[in-house]
Scaffold this motif. Structure first.
Motif, PDB file in Angstrom:
ATOM      1  N   UNK A 103      -2.548   1.999   4.587  1.00  0.00           N
ATOM      2  CA  UNK A 103      -2.887   3.696   5.514  1.00  0.00           C
ATOM      3  C   UNK A 103      -2.926   3.816   4.303  1.00  0.00           C
ATOM      4  N   UNK A 104      -3.754   4.978   4.598  1.00  0.00           N
ATOM      5  CA  UNK A 104      -4.163   6.147   3.333  1.00  0.00           C
ATOM      6  C   UNK A 104      -3.589   6.147   2.342  1.00  0.00           C
ATOM      7  N   UNK A 105      -3.036   5.797   1.809  1.00  0.00           N
ATOM      8  CA  UNK A 105      -1.818   6.067   0.203  1.00  0.00           C
ATOM      9  C   UNK A 105      -2.458   5.606  -0.290  1.00  0.00           C
ATOM     10  N   UNK A 106      -3.046   3.887   0.141  1.00  0.00           N
ATOM     11  CA  UNK A 106      -2.944   2.306  -1.105  1.00  0.00           C
ATOM     12  C   UNK A 106      -4.808   2.668  -0.722  1.00  0.00           C
ATOM     13  N   UNK A 107      -5.243   2.294  -1.654  1.00  0.00           N
ATOM     14  CA  UNK A 107      -6.362   2.400  -2.394  1.00  0.00           C
ATOM     15  C   UNK A 107      -7.033   0.735  -1.469  1.00  0.00           C
ATOM     16  N   UNK A 108      -6.795   0.543  -1.062  1.00  0.00           N
ATOM     17  CA  UNK A 108      -7.307  -0.983  -0.405  1.00  0.00           C
ATOM     18  C   UNK A 108      -7.822  -0.071   0.977  1.00  0.00           C
ATOM     19  N   UNK A 109      -7.134   0.404   1.648  1.00  0.00           N
ATOM     20  CA  UNK A 109      -7.469   1.169   3.062  1.00  0.00           C
ATOM     21  C   UNK A 109      -9.047   1.848   2.633  1.00  0.00           C
ATOM     22  N   UNK A 110      -8.650   2.174   1.205  1.00  0.00           N
ATOM     23  CA  UNK A 110     -10.474   3.759   0.749  1.00  0.00           C
ATOM     24  C   UNK A 110     -11.106   2.308   0.881  1.00  0.00           C
ATOM     25  N   UNK A 111     -11.375   1.074  -0.221  1.00  0.00           N
ATOM     26  CA  UNK A 111     -12.753   0.651  -0.139  1.00  0.00           C
ATOM     27  C   UNK A 111     -12.665  -0.570   0.850  1.00  0.00           C
ATOM     28  N   UNK A 112     -11.020  -1.054   2.154  1.00  0.00           N
ATOM     29  CA  UNK A 112     -12.836  -1.358   3.184  1.00  0.00           C
ATOM     30  C   UNK A 112     -12.884  -0.131   4.036  1.00  0.00           C
ATOM     31  N   UNK A 113     -13.072   1.526   3.744  1.00  0.00           N
ATOM     32  CA  UNK A 113     -13.400   2.242   4.646  1.00  0.00           C
ATOM     33  C   UNK A 113     -14.539   2.597   4.337  1.00  0.00           C
ATOM     34  N   UNK A 114     -14.930   2.390   2.420  1.00  0.00           N
ATOM     35  CA  UNK A 114     -16.258   2.592   1.951  1.00  0.00           C
ATOM     36  C   UNK A 114     -17.106   1.348   2.539  1.00  0.00           C
ATOM     37  N   UNK A 115     -16.894   0.074   2.311  1.00  0.00           N
ATOM     38  CA  UNK A 115     -17.002  -0.935   2.735  1.00  0.00           C
ATOM     39  C   UNK A 115     -17.737  -1.244   4.597  1.00  0.00           C
ATOM     40  N   UNK A 138      -1.957   7.627   8.589  1.00  0.00           N
ATOM     41  CA  UNK A 138      -0.334   6.805   8.356  1.00  0.00           C
ATOM     42  C   UNK A 138       0.241   7.092   9.434  1.00  0.00           C
ATOM     43  N   UNK A 139       1.673   5.774   9.686  1.00  0.00           N
ATOM     44  CA  UNK A 139       2.599   6.727  10.858  1.00  0.00           C
ATOM     45  C   UNK A 139       3.704   7.301   9.996  1.00  0.00           C
ATOM     46  N   UNK A 140       4.083   8.144  11.205  1.00  0.00           N
ATOM     47  CA  UNK A 140       5.304   8.943  10.459  1.00  0.00           C
ATOM     48  C   UNK A 140       6.723   7.967  10.088  1.00  0.00           C
ATOM     49  N   UNK A 141       7.205   7.443  10.757  1.00  0.00           N
ATOM     50  CA  UNK A 141       7.820   6.605  10.197  1.00  0.00           C
ATOM     51  C   UNK A 141       7.946   6.284   8.672  1.00  0.00           C
ATOM     52  N   UNK A 142       6.753   5.862   7.779  1.00  0.00           N
ATOM     53  CA  UNK A 142       6.718   5.035   6.741  1.00  0.00           C
ATOM     54  C   UNK A 142       6.996   6.513   5.957  1.00  0.00           C
ATOM     55  N   UNK A 144       4.834   8.519   4.172  1.00  0.00           N
ATOM     56  CA  UNK A 144       3.477   8.516   3.387  1.00  0.00           C
ATOM     57  C   UNK A 144       3.678  10.003   2.673  1.00  0.00           C
ATOM     58  N   UNK A 145       2.912   9.600   1.280  1.00  0.00           N
ATOM     59  CA  UNK A 145       2.716  10.591   0.329  1.00  0.00           C
ATOM     60  C   UNK A 145       1.521  11.120   0.718  1.00  0.00           C
ATOM     61  N   UNK A 146       1.574  12.458   1.217  1.00  0.00           N
ATOM     62  CA  UNK A 146       0.213  12.616   2.471  1.00  0.00           C
ATOM     63  C   UNK A 146      -0.178  13.256   1.297  1.00  0.00           C
TER      64      UNK A 146
END
Length: 378
Positions: A103-115, A138-142, A144-146
């Motif tokens: 989800x958007x707490x993970x830097x991997x999501x950020x880098x993927x979207x930049x690509x 993110x998903x509510x059940x996670x 996540x740290x907004x």
């Protein structure tokens, strides 16, 4: 393709493909067949790309991206949008809540979207803006740290702003509200944007680069009126980055045989959230169809179910089941009156592979029929 309201494509997430080679094979076969089936379709033909993280990385290696750009020109096709919601496997496996990972707490999501933005900035033709759609944080059940979600989105906005300046293209992200997502309806979306802007030093930059992907299926599931939800988001300065033309299933659970009829759509790949509306207007949310069945068995007083199962726009299921396709019709009518609402439209019925047999037909025929449905209403 250009049509009355802007640019129209279908999302290639309907075709199983996780590598770049698989993605290109799907485009060069199925997508070109769709183009050729629909008589009188204007050229050039638009392609709504879905790229997994793996496919995006592969496309950015060597000369693959310039070669694909040359291929697009040779086939009189173009790309104006990319679906960046599903990061990894999206077919033939249990996807369910994993579609939100990372989800958007993970830097991997950020880098993927930049690509993805790097790719679309190279592919979108001059004079056309480029969009990428993504999950609602993110998903509510996670739980996540907004704060981290907002931090990554603000970083992404700055990246897209710089890339827009360099490329000369107007690039924008569309966050896609979805039932049980971190934000799922108009009110939650507005409050999320309030918090996002409160964190941002440059409010106008964020408004330019981070908008909403309005999925007709998803907002119908929330029992929201298209006119009201779009109007209030625009009045708050939220950009409508893209509109997904899509439809969900609906039924009256009090009707004989209705709940049993929906069991044919209970399959193990995707989440099929059930939104129960009660006589007092309250909505109960169930994560998946089995949870809805359990609530019904316990004597729920719900007067309507809406189920997150994308069905073809042109196919109305047999009674006692119904479609929320009117939501997409209403959106098209609104955009006919006010083209400034949005210029990016994408047909998104990714569930072809899990539709009940009674609704199955060759994939190219289904997609072409959905194009006709849309164009007949413009």
């Amino acid at each position: 393709m250009r049509f009355a309201h802007g640019h129209l494509a279908y999302c290639t997430n309907i075709h199983p493909a996780e590598t770049w080679d698989e993605t290109f094979a799907a485009i060069s076969t199925h997508t070109l067949k769709v183009r050729d089936i629909v008589a009188g379709m204007d050229r050039p033909f638009a392609i709504g790309l879905r790229l997994s993280a793996k496919a995006a990385r592969e496309l950015l290696t060597g000369d693959k991206l310039p070669r694909f750009k040359d291929w697009l020109a040779s086939e009189d096709t173009y790309v104006f949008t990319i679906n960046g919601f599903p990061y990894g496997d999206f077919h033939g496996t249990r996807v369910k809540e994993n579609v939100y990972r990372p989800d958007w707490t993970d830097p991997a999501r950020l880098e993927y979207t930049k690509e993805l933005f790097t790719i679309v900035s190279e592919l979108v033709p001059e004079g056309i803006d480029g969009s990428v759609s993504t999950l609602p944080g993110s998903f509510k059940a996670f739980n996540a740290d907004e704060e981290l979600i907002r931090e990554h989105l603000i970083e992404l906005a700055a990246f897209v702003e710089a890339l827009s300046d360099v490329s000369g293209r107007d690039l924008h992200l569309g966050l896609e509200p979805e039932p049980l997502g971190h934000f799922e309806n108009t009110e939650e979306t507005l409050r999320f944007y309030d918090r996002l802007l409160a964190d941002a030093e440059d409010h106008e930059l964020v408004k330019r680069r981070v908008g909403i992907n309005y999925d007709c299926c998803h907002f119908a599931l929330e029992y929201e009126d298209a006119r009201s939800s779009l109007a209030v988001m625009r009045s708050e300065g939220i950009r409508i980055s893209k509109i997904h033309l899509s439809a969900a299933l609906a039924l009256d659970p009090r009707e004989d045989g209705a709940v049993d009829a929906i069991r044919a759509f209970d399959e193990p790949t995707y989440l099929h959230q059930v939104m129960e509306r009660h006589p007092d207007g309250e909505i109960t949310r169930h994560p998946d169809l089995p949870d809805g069945f359990a609530a019904h068995a316990q004597g729920s007083d719900a007067e309507q179910w809406r189920i997150h199962f994308h069905i073809p726009l042109d196919q109305v299921p047999n009674p006692p089941l119904h479609s929320t396709g009117k939501q997409a019709e209403d959106v098209l009518k609104l955009c006919a009156k006010d083209p400034d609402i949005c210029r990016h439209f994408e047909i998104e019925t990714y569930t072809w592979g899990v539709l009940p047999e009674t609704m199955q037909r060759p994939v190219e025929e289904q997609i072409a029929a959905e194009y006709r449905w849309v164009l007949d209403r413009c």
